[in-house]
Scaffold this motif. Sequence first.
Motif, short mmCIF file in Angstrom:
data_model
loop_
_atom_site.label_atom_id
_atom_site.label_comp_id
_atom_site.label_asym_id
_atom_site.label_seq_id
_atom_site.Cartn_x
_atom_site.Cartn_y
_atom_site.Cartn_z
N GLN A 191 21.39 78.57 -4.78
CA GLN A 191 20.44 78.54 -3.67
C GLN A 191 19.02 78.94 -4.07
O GLN A 191 18.14 79.00 -3.22
N GLN A 192 18.82 79.19 -5.35
CA GLN A 192 17.51 79.67 -5.82
C GLN A 192 16.79 78.61 -6.64
O GLN A 192 17.40 77.94 -7.47
N LEU A 193 15.49 78.46 -6.39
CA LEU A 193 14.66 77.49 -7.10
C LEU A 193 13.56 78.23 -7.85
O LEU A 193 12.92 79.14 -7.32
N ILE A 194 13.32 77.82 -9.09
CA ILE A 194 12.23 78.36 -9.90
C ILE A 194 11.12 77.31 -9.96
O ILE A 194 11.37 76.15 -10.34
N VAL A 195 9.91 77.68 -9.59
CA VAL A 195 8.76 76.78 -9.61
C VAL A 195 7.75 77.30 -10.62
O VAL A 195 7.32 78.46 -10.55
N SER A 196 7.38 76.46 -11.56
CA SER A 196 6.43 76.86 -12.62
C SER A 196 5.20 75.97 -12.57
O SER A 196 5.29 74.76 -12.36
N ILE A 197 4.03 76.59 -12.79
CA ILE A 197 2.75 75.88 -12.76
C ILE A 197 2.09 76.05 -14.13
O ILE A 197 1.97 77.16 -14.64
N VAL A 224 14.48 81.63 2.63
CA VAL A 224 14.85 83.02 2.91
C VAL A 224 13.82 83.98 2.33
O VAL A 224 13.46 84.98 2.94
N ARG A 225 13.33 83.65 1.14
CA ARG A 225 12.41 84.57 0.46
C ARG A 225 11.61 83.82 -0.60
O ARG A 225 12.09 82.87 -1.20
N ILE A 226 10.37 84.27 -0.80
CA ILE A 226 9.52 83.73 -1.87
C ILE A 226 8.94 84.89 -2.67
O ILE A 226 8.38 85.82 -2.08
N ASP A 227 9.08 84.85 -3.98
CA ASP A 227 8.51 85.88 -4.85
C ASP A 227 7.60 85.23 -5.88
O ASP A 227 7.83 84.10 -6.31
N CYS A 228 6.57 85.97 -6.27
CA CYS A 228 5.58 85.46 -7.21
C CYS A 228 5.53 86.35 -8.45
O CYS A 228 5.74 87.57 -8.38
N SER A 229 5.27 85.72 -9.58
CA SER A 229 5.09 86.47 -10.83
C SER A 229 4.10 85.71 -11.70
O SER A 229 3.73 84.57 -11.41
N ASN A 230 3.66 86.37 -12.77
CA ASN A 230 2.76 85.75 -13.74
C ASN A 230 1.47 85.27 -13.07
O ASN A 230 1.01 84.14 -13.29
N ASP A 231 0.90 86.11 -12.21
CA ASP A 231 -0.40 85.82 -11.57
C ASP A 231 -0.41 84.50 -10.81
O ASP A 231 -1.38 83.72 -10.88
N GLY A 232 0.66 84.23 -10.08
CA GLY A 232 0.70 83.04 -9.25
C GLY A 232 1.10 81.78 -9.97
O GLY A 232 1.04 80.68 -9.38
N LYS A 233 1.56 81.88 -11.22
CA LYS A 233 1.95 80.69 -11.97
C LYS A 233 3.45 80.42 -11.90
O LYS A 233 3.90 79.30 -12.18
N ASP A 234 4.22 81.43 -11.57
CA ASP A 234 5.68 81.29 -11.46
C ASP A 234 6.15 81.80 -10.10
O ASP A 234 5.75 82.90 -9.67
N TRP A 235 7.00 81.02 -9.46
CA TRP A 235 7.49 81.38 -8.13
C TRP A 235 9.01 81.24 -8.08
O TRP A 235 9.58 80.33 -8.70
N THR A 236 9.63 82.15 -7.34
CA THR A 236 11.07 82.10 -7.10
C THR A 236 11.28 81.92 -5.61
O THR A 236 10.80 82.71 -4.81
N ILE A 237 12.01 80.87 -5.23
CA ILE A 237 12.25 80.56 -3.82
C ILE A 237 13.75 80.57 -3.55
O ILE A 237 14.51 79.87 -4.23
N ASP A 238 14.18 81.36 -2.58
CA ASP A 238 15.58 81.42 -2.18
C ASP A 238 15.76 80.68 -0.86
O ASP A 238 15.07 81.00 0.13
N PHE A 239 16.66 79.70 -0.83
CA PHE A 239 16.99 78.96 0.37
C PHE A 239 18.30 79.47 0.96
O PHE A 239 19.08 80.15 0.27
N ASP A 240 18.56 79.11 2.22
CA ASP A 240 19.81 79.53 2.84
C ASP A 240 20.95 78.55 2.55
O ASP A 240 22.09 78.78 2.94
N TYR A 241 20.65 77.43 1.83
CA TYR A 241 21.65 76.40 1.58
C TYR A 241 21.38 75.78 0.23
O TYR A 241 20.24 75.38 -0.07
#
Length: 429
Positions: free
Chosen positions: A104-110, A132-149
Amino acid sequence: MASNNTEEAKIEEHKRKLFIQHLSSETTEQSLRRYFSDYAIDWAAIPKIDKGHSRLHGIVTFANKASVDAVMKKRDHRIDGKEVFIHRSVPNQGSSLKNNCGIQQLIVSISNNRTLTGTAIQEYFKAYGTIVRIDCSNDGKDWTIDFDYYDSVDRILLDCPHCIGDVDVEVKKGNRRSLMQEKTTITESIPRKSSLKQVKMKLNALHLDTRRTATLGDQLKKYLLNTFDRAFGYPGHHPWTLDDLECRLKSILHLLIPVEPKLDAVDGIIQELISISDPSTVTSTVMDNVYDEKFEKASQTFYQAKKHFIDSGRNQYEWSYGCCTWIHHPQKSINECYNDDILTYHSSRGRTTTTYSIIVRCLAKCSEEGRVIALSISSDVNGRTIEIPIGEYSTAQDYHKDVVELFQVELKNLLLAVYIERTSLIPGS
């Protein structure tokens, strides 16, 4: 150019394909076609191993992607009496299919020294499902997104590449366990191996005597085999706690071996439920925490609101419970509670009596600092939850009168929303 067309054709085929895992050994290709008979199917198969035995998973390719989307909207599936796990065909996942399904987790990289705001990320990806939740790391270049499905993540990967505004982003599946682990910090959960000793202790503490009934052992075995995948974090489900396991085992024990003879039949159980259903004998309880006083106040307010609804000349209505005893789910936030009640409507015309019942959930969520409480009501319909807000109030103010008056208005709006949702499925409506 030809290579690009070939790749696009392969992706389009993946978008029309579903994998079905944990099939019954009795399930055949005909069973799969029968289960999905509402949709046009191009191909269906159940791979075999040596000696012709089924691998207990199937593959179905539909005529169009819309059929896959319709199947995946229904989150629970049973084929030949057995619950199965269904997911999309997502190529190029980097490891085995078994290890990558149900995440249920997605990693987004810029890349290219570009950044995106949390609002931009959320606005783009919310089209794929509930975040469900969004977290940021690496000064806005990496994001972790948790979905409910988990299907939200699969759809995103199938829709690659992604560009938010003029910023190209790369996506991949994240960690299967991270979201579950965070949600179970309040109470101990059951890991797959390390707590087997504790589980045995819990079972022994129940003093199960299989000699008292020849079927008790078999019933418990069947129950545990069917549900332990969920208990240990079956894809798309939260793992059980030890208390959850103990509660469910006790329920089975009491059903198979009634504590009192009067609880051995439905009528007797109903009569006993009636005898303990007087709201005046029930007190509101929540977890022992700093929010107790705030939730107690909200509980009394909801109780008065439900009572006022009935007292306002609505004799044809009744609440099954009437009061508002909060329930706190161990895997939800500690500052959220809910209460379920059944509203029943009675209508008599001549000798014909019509009744209609609907489950109405009262919800309360207190801010982390305990200064504001949000109240709402909800109900489930067609697999969706419809929630209607009543209002947000300072926990220091007297909001009782306001909620009692608004409750009737918002209850009407909730019922209207349920009606609209249900009629949307009626052909020609």
